[in-house]
Design a protein around this motif. Sequence first.
Motif, PDB file in Angstrom:
ATOM      1  N   ILE A  93      -5.083  -6.194  10.956  1.00 47.83           N
ATOM      2  CA  ILE A  93      -5.775  -5.891   9.590  1.00 47.83           C
ATOM      3  C   ILE A  93      -4.832  -5.516   8.687  1.00 47.83           C
ATOM      4  CG2 ILE A  93      -7.374  -4.248   8.769  1.00 47.83           C
ATOM      5  CD1 ILE A  93      -8.804  -4.098  11.219  1.00 47.83           C
ATOM      6  N   ALA A  94      -3.914  -4.563   8.791  1.00 42.80           N
ATOM      7  CA  ALA A  94      -3.057  -4.381   7.607  1.00 42.80           C
ATOM      8  C   ALA A  94      -2.282  -5.188   7.032  1.00 42.80           C
ATOM      9  CB  ALA A  94      -2.206  -3.100   8.304  1.00 42.80           C
ATOM     10  N   LEU A  95      -1.773  -6.300   8.478  1.00 41.47           N
ATOM     11  CA  LEU A  95      -1.046  -7.458   7.981  1.00 41.47           C
ATOM     12  C   LEU A  95      -1.682  -8.481   6.767  1.00 41.47           C
ATOM     13  CD1 LEU A  95       0.670  -8.392  11.329  1.00 41.47           C
ATOM     14  CD2 LEU A  95       1.815  -7.953   8.945  1.00 41.47           C
ATOM     15  N   PHE A  96      -3.132  -8.584   7.075  1.00 43.02           N
ATOM     16  CA  PHE A  96      -3.816  -9.377   6.181  1.00 43.02           C
ATOM     17  C   PHE A  96      -3.904  -8.561   4.708  1.00 43.02           C
ATOM     18  CE2 PHE A  96      -5.446 -11.512   9.837  1.00 43.02           C
ATOM     19  CZ  PHE A  96      -5.442 -12.750   9.494  1.00 43.02           C
ATOM     20  N   LEU A  97      -3.998  -7.353   4.946  1.00 44.40           N
ATOM     21  CA  LEU A  97      -3.779  -6.551   3.509  1.00 44.40           C
ATOM     22  C   LEU A  97      -2.424  -6.084   3.097  1.00 44.40           C
ATOM     23  CD1 LEU A  97      -6.930  -4.159   4.477  1.00 44.40           C
ATOM     24  CD2 LEU A  97      -7.084  -6.283   3.123  1.00 44.40           C
ATOM     25  N   ALA A  98      -1.829  -6.636   3.506  1.00 43.48           N
ATOM     26  CA  ALA A  98      -0.246  -6.070   3.315  1.00 43.48           C
ATOM     27  C   ALA A  98       0.285  -6.421   1.720  1.00 43.48           C
ATOM     28  CB  ALA A  98       0.898  -6.530   4.201  1.00 43.48           C
ATOM     29  N   ASN A  99      -0.384  -7.592   1.143  1.00 46.21           N
ATOM     30  CA  ASN A  99       0.110  -7.979  -0.247  1.00 46.21           C
ATOM     31  C   ASN A  99      -0.757  -7.303  -1.196  1.00 46.21           C
ATOM     32  OD1 ASN A  99       1.830 -10.221   0.250  1.00 46.21           O
ATOM     33  ND2 ASN A  99       0.113 -11.614   0.908  1.00 46.21           N
ATOM     34  N   SER A 100      -1.861  -6.717  -0.869  1.00 42.49           N
ATOM     35  CA  SER A 100      -2.593  -5.978  -1.973  1.00 42.49           C
ATOM     36  C   SER A 100      -2.477  -4.524  -1.877  1.00 42.49           C
ATOM     37  CB  SER A 100      -4.011  -6.289  -1.866  1.00 42.49           C
ATOM     38  OG  SER A 100      -4.603  -6.031  -0.512  1.00 42.49           O
ATOM     39  N   VAL A 101      -2.174  -4.073  -0.670  1.00 40.90           N
ATOM     40  CA  VAL A 101      -2.070  -2.686  -0.530  1.00 40.90           C
ATOM     41  C   VAL A 101      -0.754  -2.183   0.205  1.00 40.90           C
ATOM     42  CG1 VAL A 101      -3.140  -0.378   0.465  1.00 40.90           C
ATOM     43  CG2 VAL A 101      -4.396  -2.474  -0.228  1.00 40.90           C
ATOM     44  N   ASN A 102       0.463  -2.032  -0.633  1.00 40.30           N
ATOM     45  CA  ASN A 102       1.767  -2.029   0.066  1.00 40.30           C
ATOM     46  C   ASN A 102       1.893  -0.627   0.681  1.00 40.30           C
ATOM     47  OD1 ASN A 102       2.772  -4.313  -1.043  1.00 40.30           O
ATOM     48  ND2 ASN A 102       3.084  -3.425  -3.147  1.00 40.30           N
ATOM     49  N   TYR A 103       1.414   0.402   0.213  1.00 38.52           N
ATOM     50  CA  TYR A 103       1.463   1.652   1.281  1.00 38.52           C
ATOM     51  C   TYR A 103       0.978   1.636   2.303  1.00 38.52           C
ATOM     52  CZ  TYR A 103      -3.300   2.925   0.084  1.00 38.52           C
ATOM     53  OH  TYR A 103      -4.700   3.041  -0.263  1.00 38.52           O
ATOM     54  N   LEU A 104      -0.060   0.721   2.554  1.00 36.32           N
ATOM     55  CA  LEU A 104      -0.811   0.574   3.729  1.00 36.32           C
ATOM     56  C   LEU A 104       0.179   0.156   5.046  1.00 36.32           C
ATOM     57  CD1 LEU A 104      -3.647   1.001   5.337  1.00 36.32           C
ATOM     58  CD2 LEU A 104      -3.943  -1.467   4.534  1.00 36.32           C
ATOM     59  N   SER A 105       0.975  -0.888   4.716  1.00 30.40           N
ATOM     60  CA  SER A 105       2.232  -1.396   5.695  1.00 30.40           C
ATOM     61  C   SER A 105       3.138  -0.035   5.962  1.00 30.40           C
ATOM     62  CB  SER A 105       2.899  -2.158   4.979  1.00 30.40           C
ATOM     63  OG  SER A 105       2.076  -3.473   4.429  1.00 30.40           O
ATOM     64  N   ILE A 106       3.485   0.871   5.178  1.00 34.23           N
ATOM     65  CA  ILE A 106       4.252   2.164   5.497  1.00 34.23           C
ATOM     66  C   ILE A 106       3.522   3.007   6.342  1.00 34.23           C
ATOM     67  CG2 ILE A 106       5.567   4.067   4.423  1.00 34.23           C
ATOM     68  CD1 ILE A 106       5.719   2.467   1.920  1.00 34.23           C
TER      69      ILE A 106
END
Length: 454
Positions: free
Chosen positions: A150-163
């Motif tokens: 899920i985080a990979l699909f949202l990685a472009n829009s929510v950068n802090y989520l990847s961290i």
Amino acid sequence: MYMNAEITILLYVGLIIVLLMIIRLLGRKFLKPVKYRKLKESVSAYLYLLPSFVVLGLFVFWPIIYSFYLSFFKWDFQNQDNPIFIGFENYIKLFKLDKPISISFNSAFFNTLLLVMSFIFFMHLIFDYKKIEKRYQKNLVIIMSCLGIIALFLANSVNYLSIVISIIQLIIYTFLIVSDFVTQKSNKTFLKLLLFVAFYAFFYWFGVPEIISFLLLAKQQSLFIKAIWNTTYYVLLSTPITIFLALIVALLLNQKVRGKAFFRTIYFIPFVTSVVAVSLVWQWLFNDNGLINYFLIQLGFSKVSWLKDQAYTIPTVAIISIWKMVGYYSIIFLSGLQNIDQSYYEAAEVDGASPFQKFRFITLPLLSPTTFFIIIVAMIGAFKVFDEIFILYVGMPGPYNNSGMTLVYYIYDKFYNQQRMGEASAAAYVLFGITLVFTFFQMRASKKKIYYDS
């Protein structure tokens, strides 16, 4: 400077000799005869080894230590007599970009970490789920896999989520490894590699910024990062092909054929031939009107600008290196093959094993110590590529755009051409660190796959 170092080392050597002689004299007086004989043998051994230690100290250990010391100084042509201490500035300068790029390093790093950790959990979910004994460990694998995807699909829009997610995954996986949640490892390494390529390609197409994208942009704005990229590309291209071809040649030379000694010599000649001579010959072969293009035209293909197109710079150097080193490594493989006890093959024939089964279950496992040695030596040697580029392109790092800039060439250019010895020393230690990391992971990965014939 070096004269002072040599005098200091010689003084230390003299002091060591005096101390060893004093220990030997005191041992005769205070020790029992048996212990004194052991002490006498040890002192004699160190005295015999002392000349080697002196030579190594003067020409190896002292330059290594002193270059590390100089990497923290601004030591160039203007400050040759009085180097200026600048701390880590030389190291920072190596990775400094000329212009900012669209992807930040933090975003690239944590997206890469998220990609890798999500794949690891996903593979455990597919291959090892039934082997996990505890229920909470199974739940953690499921949660981390789903959360990562899920985080990979949202990685472009929510950068802090990847961290956040990547750090949580790393902590959870460390905890699971410590608790030994998988008792038996899956034996499907090649399949996992293929799945990782597909996994990576999908999210790369999806647009997740990761470390490869960062390096592709950063190498255009930093010559040192480009040197790292080119060197790594060369290592990954030349090393596997060289080892594979060397193994094939060794297997052929190990057969009962006539003239084996002649063929061994033929294959070994390129290794003992001067690199300059080899590079000059290949320079003629790769020329626009050279022999390789002549054969390509005869076969109906168009000419290839081997020495003028930057896309062919690293592959061209790799071809020369592969041709030169295959014979050397094949001889080492051959010695490993001849040390395998023939009784294993005889037992396999009795059991009806095919030639491929013999190779897979006898030759490869018992050849693993030799393979491990060759992989380490070949990889370290590939990181030091310089001579072929220097001769092939007449003292230039490639035809244009620094397409042949490698780490050793970068160090050479900083030291000899630009007289920036501090930066050259820092670059040399970065090369040492990269080689050390590659070697460490290779040793860790191969440690449980090496079989010794007892």
